[in-house]
Design a protein around this motif. Sequence first.
Motif, PDB file in Angstrom:
ATOM      1  N   PRO A 194       0.840  -1.205   0.000  1.00 43.37           N
ATOM      2  CA  PRO A 194       0.000   0.000   0.000  1.00 43.37           C
ATOM      3  C   PRO A 194       0.875   1.255   0.000  1.00 43.37           C
ATOM      4  O   PRO A 194       1.665   1.469   0.928  1.00 43.37           O
ATOM      5  CB  PRO A 194      -0.799  -0.133   1.297  1.00 43.37           C
ATOM      6  CG  PRO A 194      -0.816  -1.599   1.581  1.00 43.37           C
ATOM      7  CD  PRO A 194       0.510  -2.112   1.094  1.00 43.37           C
ATOM      8  N   THR A 195       0.786   2.054  -1.044  1.00 44.89           N
ATOM      9  CA  THR A 195       1.735   3.131  -1.287  1.00 44.89           C
ATOM     10  C   THR A 195       1.012   4.433  -1.610  1.00 44.89           C
ATOM     11  O   THR A 195      -0.051   4.430  -2.225  1.00 44.89           O
ATOM     12  CB  THR A 195       2.665   2.753  -2.464  1.00 44.89           C
ATOM     13  OG1 THR A 195       3.340   1.529  -2.151  1.00 44.89           O
ATOM     14  CG2 THR A 195       3.707   3.832  -2.721  1.00 44.89           C
ATOM     15  N   ARG A 196       1.611   5.533  -1.231  1.00 51.80           N
ATOM     16  CA  ARG A 196       1.126   6.852  -1.622  1.00 51.80           C
ATOM     17  C   ARG A 196       1.854   7.298  -2.878  1.00 51.80           C
ATOM     18  O   ARG A 196       3.074   7.111  -2.989  1.00 51.80           O
ATOM     19  CB  ARG A 196       1.365   7.857  -0.488  1.00 51.80           C
ATOM     20  CG  ARG A 196       0.597   7.529   0.789  1.00 51.80           C
ATOM     21  CD  ARG A 196       1.075   8.386   1.950  1.00 51.80           C
ATOM     22  NE  ARG A 196       2.391   7.969   2.412  1.00 51.80           N
ATOM     23  CZ  ARG A 196       3.104   8.627   3.333  1.00 51.80           C
ATOM     24  NH1 ARG A 196       2.615   9.731   3.858  1.00 51.80           N
ATOM     25  NH2 ARG A 196       4.281   8.178   3.712  1.00 51.80           N
ATOM     26  N   LEU A 197       1.131   7.885  -3.807  1.00 56.82           N
ATOM     27  CA  LEU A 197       1.712   8.404  -5.046  1.00 56.82           C
ATOM     28  C   LEU A 197       1.678   9.920  -4.998  1.00 56.82           C
ATOM     29  O   LEU A 197       0.626  10.512  -4.795  1.00 56.82           O
ATOM     30  CB  LEU A 197       0.932   7.916  -6.265  1.00 56.82           C
ATOM     31  CG  LEU A 197       0.807   6.397  -6.462  1.00 56.82           C
ATOM     32  CD1 LEU A 197      -0.029   6.110  -7.698  1.00 56.82           C
ATOM     33  CD2 LEU A 197       2.184   5.750  -6.573  1.00 56.82           C
ATOM     34  N   VAL A 198       2.823  10.551  -5.198  1.00 55.33           N
ATOM     35  CA  VAL A 198       2.882  12.008  -5.187  1.00 55.33           C
ATOM     36  C   VAL A 198       3.751  12.488  -6.340  1.00 55.33           C
ATOM     37  O   VAL A 198       4.627  11.770  -6.826  1.00 55.33           O
ATOM     38  CB  VAL A 198       3.439  12.551  -3.847  1.00 55.33           C
ATOM     39  CG1 VAL A 198       2.616  12.064  -2.670  1.00 55.33           C
ATOM     40  CG2 VAL A 198       4.898  12.161  -3.666  1.00 55.33           C
ATOM     41  N   GLY A 199       3.493  13.710  -6.794  1.00 53.99           N
ATOM     42  CA  GLY A 199       4.295  14.290  -7.851  1.00 53.99           C
ATOM     43  C   GLY A 199       3.537  14.447  -9.146  1.00 53.99           C
ATOM     44  O   GLY A 199       2.390  13.998  -9.295  1.00 53.99           O
ATOM     45  N   SER A 200       4.169  15.073 -10.119  1.00 51.57           N
ATOM     46  CA  SER A 200       3.508  15.405 -11.372  1.00 51.57           C
ATOM     47  C   SER A 200       3.126  14.180 -12.197  1.00 51.57           C
ATOM     48  O   SER A 200       2.279  14.270 -13.077  1.00 51.57           O
ATOM     49  CB  SER A 200       4.420  16.307 -12.212  1.00 51.57           C
ATOM     50  OG  SER A 200       5.627  15.643 -12.563  1.00 51.57           O
ATOM     51  N   ALA A 201       3.747  13.027 -11.913  1.00 48.96           N
ATOM     52  CA  ALA A 201       3.423  11.797 -12.650  1.00 48.96           C
ATOM     53  C   ALA A 201       2.579  10.829 -11.828  1.00 48.96           C
ATOM     54  O   ALA A 201       2.370   9.688 -12.242  1.00 48.96           O
ATOM     55  CB  ALA A 201       4.702  11.094 -13.108  1.00 48.96           C
ATOM     56  N   ALA A 202       2.070  11.272 -10.680  1.00 51.72           N
ATOM     57  CA  ALA A 202       1.272  10.375  -9.835  1.00 51.72           C
ATOM     58  C   ALA A 202       0.042   9.865 -10.574  1.00 51.72           C
ATOM     59  O   ALA A 202      -0.320   8.692 -10.480  1.00 51.72           O
ATOM     60  CB  ALA A 202       0.875  11.089  -8.545  1.00 51.72           C
TER      61      ALA A 202
ATOM     62  N   PRO B  80      -5.446  -0.494  -4.230  1.00 55.76           N
ATOM     63  CA  PRO B  80      -5.331   0.886  -4.705  1.00 55.76           C
ATOM     64  C   PRO B  80      -4.328   1.674  -3.873  1.00 55.76           C
ATOM     65  O   PRO B  80      -4.054   1.327  -2.720  1.00 55.76           O
ATOM     66  CB  PRO B  80      -6.752   1.435  -4.539  1.00 55.76           C
ATOM     67  CG  PRO B  80      -7.361   0.607  -3.463  1.00 55.76           C
ATOM     68  CD  PRO B  80      -6.782  -0.771  -3.635  1.00 55.76           C
ATOM     69  N   PRO B  81      -3.751   2.740  -4.438  1.00 55.34           N
ATOM     70  CA  PRO B  81      -2.816   3.562  -3.656  1.00 55.34           C
ATOM     71  C   PRO B  81      -3.525   4.226  -2.482  1.00 55.34           C
ATOM     72  O   PRO B  81      -4.730   4.488  -2.525  1.00 55.34           O
ATOM     73  CB  PRO B  81      -2.326   4.596  -4.684  1.00 55.34           C
ATOM     74  CG  PRO B  81      -3.368   4.616  -5.750  1.00 55.34           C
ATOM     75  CD  PRO B  81      -3.929   3.238  -5.806  1.00 55.34           C
ATOM     76  N   LEU B  82      -2.767   4.507  -1.447  1.00 56.30           N
ATOM     77  CA  LEU B  82      -3.327   5.143  -0.259  1.00 56.30           C
ATOM     78  C   LEU B  82      -3.753   6.577  -0.547  1.00 56.30           C
ATOM     79  O   LEU B  82      -4.688   7.087   0.060  1.00 56.30           O
ATOM     80  CB  LEU B  82      -2.305   5.118   0.871  1.00 56.30           C
ATOM     81  CG  LEU B  82      -1.870   3.726   1.346  1.00 56.30           C
ATOM     82  CD1 LEU B  82      -0.787   3.843   2.413  1.00 56.30           C
ATOM     83  CD2 LEU B  82      -3.068   2.948   1.893  1.00 56.30           C
ATOM     84  N   CYS B  83      -3.040   7.247  -1.450  1.00 60.11           N
ATOM     85  CA  CYS B  83      -3.436   8.574  -1.900  1.00 60.11           C
ATOM     86  C   CYS B  83      -2.766   8.839  -3.234  1.00 60.11           C
ATOM     87  O   CYS B  83      -1.763   8.209  -3.569  1.00 60.11           O
ATOM     88  CB  CYS B  83      -3.094   9.662  -0.872  1.00 60.11           C
ATOM     89  SG  CYS B  83      -1.381  10.201  -0.892  1.00 60.11           S
ATOM     90  N   VAL B  84      -3.323   9.771  -3.994  1.00 53.92           N
ATOM     91  CA  VAL B  84      -2.753  10.177  -5.281  1.00 53.92           C
ATOM     92  C   VAL B  84      -2.739  11.699  -5.297  1.00 53.92           C
ATOM     93  O   VAL B  84      -3.774  12.340  -5.449  1.00 53.92           O
ATOM     94  CB  VAL B  84      -3.568   9.639  -6.472  1.00 53.92           C
ATOM     95  CG1 VAL B  84      -2.922  10.067  -7.788  1.00 53.92           C
ATOM     96  CG2 VAL B  84      -3.701   8.123  -6.402  1.00 53.92           C
ATOM     97  N   ASP B  85      -1.561  12.276  -5.119  1.00 56.28           N
ATOM     98  CA  ASP B  85      -1.399  13.728  -5.095  1.00 56.28           C
ATOM     99  C   ASP B  85      -0.671  14.142  -6.374  1.00 56.28           C
ATOM    100  O   ASP B  85       0.519  13.886  -6.530  1.00 56.28           O
ATOM    101  CB  ASP B  85      -0.593  14.146  -3.868  1.00 56.28           C
ATOM    102  CG  ASP B  85      -0.410  15.656  -3.774  1.00 56.28           C
ATOM    103  OD1 ASP B  85      -0.758  16.375  -4.724  1.00 56.28           O
ATOM    104  OD2 ASP B  85       0.103  16.125  -2.738  1.00 56.28           O
ATOM    105  N   THR B  86      -1.397  14.778  -7.287  1.00 54.32           N
ATOM    106  CA  THR B  86      -0.846  15.115  -8.605  1.00 54.32           C
ATOM    107  C   THR B  86      -0.331  16.553  -8.689  1.00 54.32           C
ATOM    108  O   THR B  86      -0.250  17.122  -9.772  1.00 54.32           O
ATOM    109  CB  THR B  86      -1.911  14.896  -9.690  1.00 54.32           C
ATOM    110  OG1 THR B  86      -3.048  15.732  -9.401  1.00 54.32           O
ATOM    111  CG2 THR B  86      -2.353  13.440  -9.739  1.00 54.32           C
ATOM    112  N   THR B  87       0.022  17.133  -7.564  1.00 50.48           N
ATOM    113  CA  THR B  87       0.564  18.496  -7.559  1.00 50.48           C
ATOM    114  C   THR B  87       1.708  18.609  -8.569  1.00 50.48           C
ATOM    115  O   THR B  87       2.644  17.815  -8.537  1.00 50.48           O
ATOM    116  CB  THR B  87       1.079  18.859  -6.156  1.00 50.48           C
ATOM    117  OG1 THR B  87       0.022  18.705  -5.213  1.00 50.48           O
ATOM    118  CG2 THR B  87       1.599  20.281  -6.120  1.00 50.48           C
ATOM    119  N   PRO B  88       1.647  19.596  -9.481  1.00 53.13           N
ATOM    120  CA  PRO B  88       2.622  19.632 -10.585  1.00 53.13           C
ATOM    121  C   PRO B  88       4.007  20.146 -10.213  1.00 53.13           C
ATOM    122  O   PRO B  88       4.968  19.936 -10.963  1.00 53.13           O
ATOM    123  CB  PRO B  88       1.961  20.571 -11.602  1.00 53.13           C
ATOM    124  CG  PRO B  88       1.086  21.452 -10.786  1.00 53.13           C
ATOM    125  CD  PRO B  88       0.582  20.597  -9.651  1.00 53.13           C
TER     126      PRO B  88
END
Length: 227
Positions: free
Chosen positions: A156-164, A177-185
């Motif tokens: 179980p992983t969090r995805l962060v960054g422009s390619a999340a 599913p991922p724990l969170c998806v933060d698509t901040t550019p």
Amino acid sequence: MRVLALDTALSACSAAVFDLDRGGVLAHESRPMERGHAEALMPMIARVMSEADLEFGDLDRIAVTIGPGSFTGLRVGVAAARGLALAAHKPVVGLTTLAAFAAPHIASDDRSPLLAAIDARHDHVYMQLVGEGGRAVIPPRIASIREAARIATAAPTRLVGSAAGMLHAAWMTGARPPLCVDTTPAPDIDWVARLGAVAADTMAFPKPLYLRAPDARPQGGARVARR
């Protein structure tokens, strides 16, 4: 500890002033942009320094994101940091954009795995996997979207960054599913400043972190033969 932080690595031009003794971030400014960082950065620095009511001689260090990111953007930020540091006789801290993306999430939860990812184009990403305690499990590297998604689905992983979002779209069927998806550019400049204040290593001449060669190549047919 007083820090001027700069970020021009991705799709924003940002600057902030941090003072630990005065409660943290004194001034910050960030403008979304794909081009034009060179023209926007120095006036922005002047504004945040004025708002913070500090002179460059009052700073303890300068922090700058060194990549991975845009080849042109990285050079703008690093060159500005080096020039200001040389003029003010201050050290510089170089911080990766992946660490800056990860920092606020690690601060709120340093136990769950986190994968920071930046779009590297051509179906690849720049990535770093962070484990418990903010420890780098996989250091910054370039990987295919498929490979990065496979790494992220191992736990179980969090995805962060422009390619999340790209990694989430490539998620393996049946995987949790991922724990969170933060698509901040782009990184939060406040966190670049905070990281710069606590970083142990400073350097006289930070260099951009390039994880692959540039796409552009010189035109062989335009070369003049040597005599």
